[in-house]
Design an enzyme around this catalytic site. Structure first.
Site, short mmCIF file in Angstrom:
data_model
loop_
_atom_site.label_atom_id
_atom_site.label_comp_id
_atom_site.label_asym_id
_atom_site.label_seq_id
_atom_site.Cartn_x
_atom_site.Cartn_y
_atom_site.Cartn_z
N LYS A 45 0.85 -1.13 -0.05
CA LYS A 45 0.05 -0.07 -0.07
C LYS A 45 0.99 1.23 0.10
O LYS A 45 2.13 1.26 0.44
CB LYS A 45 -0.90 0.00 1.39
CG LYS A 45 -2.07 -0.91 1.08
CD LYS A 45 -3.26 -0.74 -0.11
CE LYS A 45 -4.19 -1.68 -0.32
NZ LYS A 45 -5.07 -1.85 0.96
N ARG A 102 -4.55 -10.33 3.49
CA ARG A 102 -4.42 -10.46 2.14
C ARG A 102 -3.33 -9.91 1.56
O ARG A 102 -2.93 -8.57 1.69
CB ARG A 102 -5.83 -9.41 1.61
CG ARG A 102 -5.79 -9.58 0.09
CD ARG A 102 -7.36 -8.66 -0.11
NE ARG A 102 -7.69 -8.64 -1.63
CZ ARG A 102 -7.04 -7.80 -2.58
NH1 ARG A 102 -6.36 -6.73 -2.02
NH2 ARG A 102 -7.25 -7.80 -3.82
#
Length: 298
Positions: free
Chosen positions: A241, A276
Site C-alpha cells: 500500500k 490479504r
C-alpha cells in the site's frame, strides 16, 4: 485444507471458523489470502495475469507458496480507477473461476457488482470480498445483500471505503477514523445478519488506503484491537500500500515487500485473522517465525 468446527475464538468472541460455500476455514491460525489480479491497471501488478495461462500459473505459484485462499479480482479499485463494465468483468472472471473451482481450494471473488456476485457464486465461488460492503446498487436483479442471503453458506468480507474509488483520495476522511470505521462495519454486518446471514460467514476489513490519510491508516493499525470488540474476525490488506511507501520512501509498489511483511505481522499481533497479500512466500515465512515464538510463549 484448513477446516474446523464452529466455536468462539479466544480474542473478542469472534467465530473460530470462517464459513464459506464449500469450506469451513479454521481461524485458529492466521490465513493467507493470495491476490490474483486479472486487471491491466492494478496499482501493483496490473497486466501481468490478464492471459488465462498466466493467471493459472500464478494461482499455482500462490498455492505452492502457502496461500490458504485465492482472491480473484477483475476490476481495479485503486484510487482514480475507471469502472469496468459488468460484461468485461465476467469475461475475465468466469473462465478462470470454472477451472479453479475444480482445484478444490477456497476461492474469493473481489467484486462489488451484485450481478457478478450472483454469477460467481452460482459457479461455485466460496467468498465475496466487497470493497463497497454490499452497498453498490444492482443494474438489474436482486441487491448484493439479497444475493448473499440467497446463497446459504458463502463467506463474505465487508470492507470500509470512504466515498468511492474515483474520489476517495481526493477528499479523504477527517477526524478520528476508528469510531467511524467501527460504526460503519458494525452497521453493515448487522444489516446482513438481519437478512439471515450467519455471523460465522462474515469477516470485516477496515479498508487500509481506501479514503484514509497515511496517519489514519496507521491509527487503524495502532488501535486495531478496538475493532475486535465487534466480535467478527478481521481481514487486513496492507500489502504494497502507498502508506507504506510514504513512510519508507519506496515509490514503487514492488519495493515495499519488507514494509508489507512488517505491517502484516503488526496486524497479526493486534488480532488479524486473515492477511490479504501479493507476496505469499515471504508472508508465510514470517508467519512461521511468529507462530514458533507464540508456541514458546505459551
Amino acid at each position: 485444507m484448513v477446516v474446523g468446527a464452529a466455536g468462539a475464538a479466544a480474542t473478542g468472541g469472534a467465530p473460530a471458523i470462517w464459513q464459506t460455500s464449500r469450506f469451513a476455514l479454521s481461524l485458529e491460525r492466521p490465513l493467507v489470502m493470495g491476490i490474483l489480479n486479472l486487471t491491466p491497471d492494478s496499482f501493483s501488478d496490473g497486466g501481468q495475469y490478464l492471459r488465462p495461462e498466466a493467471a493459472l500459473r500464478q494461482a499455482e505459484r500462490l498455492l505452492a507458496e502457502g496461500a490458504d485462499v485465492l482472491d480473484l479480482g477483475a476490476e481495479s479499485t485503486r484510487p482514480g480507477a475507471t469502472p469496468l463494465p459488468l460484461a468485461d468483468e465476467l469475461q475475465r472472471l468466469l473462465p478462470l473461476l470454472r477451472e479453479l473451482q475444480r482445484w478444490q481450494v477456497p476461492l474469493s471473488i473481489d467484486t462489488y457488482k451484485p450481478e457478478a456476485m450472483q454469477a460467481c457464486l452460482d459457479l461455485g465461488a466460496d467468498i465475496i470480498n466487497d470493497v463497497w460492503a454490499l452497498r453498490h446498487p444492482a443494474q438489474h436483479g436482486p441487491s448484493a445483500e439479497a444475493v448473499l442471503a440467497q446463497h446459504p453458506n458463502c463467506g463474505v468480507c465487508l470492507m470500509h471505503m470512504h466515498r468511492e474509488p474515483q474520489t476517495m483520495q481526493s477528499a479523504p476522511m477527517s477526524g478520528d477514523v476508528l469510531p467511524q470505521v467501527r460504526d460503519f462495519l458494525l452497521g453493515r454486518a448487522q444489516a446482513l445478519q438481519a437478512r439471515g446471514v450467519a455471523r460465522a460467514r462474515i469477516v470485516l476489513d477496515p479498508g487500509i488506503g481506501f479514503g484514509k490519510t497515511v496517519a489514519q491508516n496507521f491509527a487503524l493499525l495502532a488501535r486495531q484491537r478496538e475493532l475486535l470488540a465487534l466480535g467478527y474476525p478481521l481481514l487486513l490488506g496492507w500489502s504494497r500500500k502507498s502508506s507504506l511507501g510514504a513512510v519508507t520512501g519506496c515509490e514503487q509498489a514492488a519495493e515495499r515487500l519488507p514494509a508489507s511483511v512488517a505491517a502484516a505481522l503488526l496486524a497479526l499481533e493486534r488480532g488479524a485473522s486473515v492477511l490479504r497479500v501479493h507476496d505469499v512466500a515471504p508472508t508465510v515465512q514470517a508467519l512461521k517465525v511468529w507462530q514458533a515464538m507464540r508456541q514458546q510463549a505459551g
